[in-house]
Write a protein that holds these residues in place. Structure first.
Motif, short mmCIF file in Angstrom:
data_model
loop_
_atom_site.label_atom_id
_atom_site.label_comp_id
_atom_site.label_asym_id
_atom_site.label_seq_id
_atom_site.Cartn_x
_atom_site.Cartn_y
_atom_site.Cartn_z
N UNK A 142 1.00 8.09 7.16
CA UNK A 142 0.45 8.32 5.81
C UNK A 142 -0.49 9.52 5.81
N UNK A 143 -1.35 9.61 6.82
CA UNK A 143 -2.29 10.74 6.87
C UNK A 143 -1.55 12.06 7.05
N UNK A 199 0.83 -1.20 0.00
CA UNK A 199 0.00 0.00 0.00
C UNK A 199 0.87 1.26 0.00
N UNK A 200 1.96 1.21 0.77
CA UNK A 200 2.83 2.38 0.84
C UNK A 200 3.53 2.61 -0.49
N UNK A 256 -7.20 8.76 -2.70
CA UNK A 256 -6.77 7.51 -2.08
C UNK A 256 -7.98 6.75 -1.55
N UNK A 257 -8.13 5.51 -2.02
CA UNK A 257 -9.26 4.68 -1.59
C UNK A 257 -8.77 3.73 -0.52
N UNK A 258 -9.07 4.02 0.73
CA UNK A 258 -8.64 3.19 1.87
C UNK A 258 -7.15 2.94 1.86
N UNK A 259 -6.33 3.97 1.81
CA UNK A 259 -4.88 3.75 1.69
C UNK A 259 -4.28 3.19 2.98
N UNK A 260 -5.03 3.23 4.04
CA UNK A 260 -4.46 2.80 5.32
C UNK A 260 -5.11 1.51 5.82
N UNK A 261 -5.88 0.84 4.95
CA UNK A 261 -6.67 -0.31 5.40
C UNK A 261 -5.81 -1.43 5.99
N UNK A 262 -4.62 -1.69 5.40
CA UNK A 262 -3.82 -2.77 5.98
C UNK A 262 -2.67 -2.24 6.84
N UNK A 263 -2.83 -1.04 7.36
CA UNK A 263 -1.76 -0.47 8.19
C UNK A 263 -2.17 -0.40 9.66
#
Ligand SMILES: Nc1ncnc2c1ncn2[C@@H]1O[C@H](COP(=O)(O)OP(=O)(O)OP(=O)(O)O)[C@@H](O)[C@H]1O
Ligand SMILES: [Mg+2]
Length: 224
Positions: A184-185, A152-153, A169-176
């Motif tokens: 990221x935010x 993702x990163x 960004x579509x759920x850029x942090x979903x697996x973080x």
């Protein structure tokens, strides 16, 4: 007021499957401005990806209009649209779509190579983009050798590397984990401070606090 980068005017998305029609997005008016981090929340299936994809010219409205930087996308040729997407829009997809046979670095260099940036400059900029998401030590790794969050990163670095006017960004942090998600935010908020237009879909209420503007999508309708 800051510059408007993208506008939806009564933009609607319907899908026909057999004889049932799904309205993924009801007629929607929306302005996306430079300098603003917009966070989009809402339940699964409510139309968040549809909304973001319309803004990113990944899909086209069934009715209504999309305007990017003063131009209606319906007036552009496929070639002009492709250039617009490549140069003005950075899109991080919900399902990460790194190119499997390319390393992290090569994935991030790709949009620059497509834009005919010289190889040495493309490499330097891709390295800087990977550094901004703390992925310097994974430059030579293939996507399958990376964790979901690391992929993702890389996808985020690839979206930022062209220095686009609008980052979606579509759920850029979903697996973080929350710490990495906040990094990221922070990075995305910093982009907004550099006068980019930034929109992020998230399920995580802890990330709402980063928003300059919060938008909720429910049943295909946008509520501010
Ligand atoms: N290509 C398609 N064909 C048919 N229906 C679709 C298509 N894409 C989306 N939809 C429908 O549109 C609605 C909105 O989908 P969308 O992907 O925008 O939701 P979402 O808010 O992003 O959900 P999630 O949080 O689960 O990602 C859903 O009911 C979905 O089934
Ligand atoms: Mg979605």
């Amino acid at each position: 007021m800051s510059r408007i980068i993208a506008t939806l005017q009564q933009a609607t998305k319907r899908y026909q499957s057999g004889d049932t029609e799904i309205v993924a997005l009801q007629p929607t008016d929306l302005e996306v401005r430079a300098g603003e981090l917009m966070v989009i929340i809402g339940p699964s299936g409510s139309g968040k990806t549809t909304l973001l994809s319309l803004l990113g010219c990944v899909i086209y409205p069934t009715e209504g209009k999309v305007n990017i930087k003063g131009t209606y996308t319906s007036e552009l040729s496929e070639k002009q649209l492709a250039r617009l997407r490549l140069q003005e829009i950075g899109f991080v997809f919900q399902s990460i779509n790194l190119i499997a046979p390319l390393t992290s670095l090569e994935n991030v260099m790709l949009p620059l190579q497509l834009s005919k940036v010289k190889p040495a400059e493309a490499k330097a900029r891709a390295e800087a983009a990977l550094a901004s998401v703390n992925m310097t030590d994974r430059q030579k790794f293939m996507p399958k050798e990376l964790s979901g969050g690391q992929q993702q990163r890389v996808a985020i670095a690839r979206a930022l590397v062209t220095n686009p006017e609008m980052v979606l960004c579509d759920e850029p942090t979903a697996s973080l984990d929350i710490k990495s998600a906040e990094v990221i935010m922070e990075e995305l908020r910093e982009l907004a401070r550099q006068n980019k237009a930034v929109a992020v879909v998230t399920h995580d209420p802890r990330l709402e606090s980063f928003a300059d503007r919060l938008i909720r999508v429910e049943n295909g309708s946008v509520v501010e």
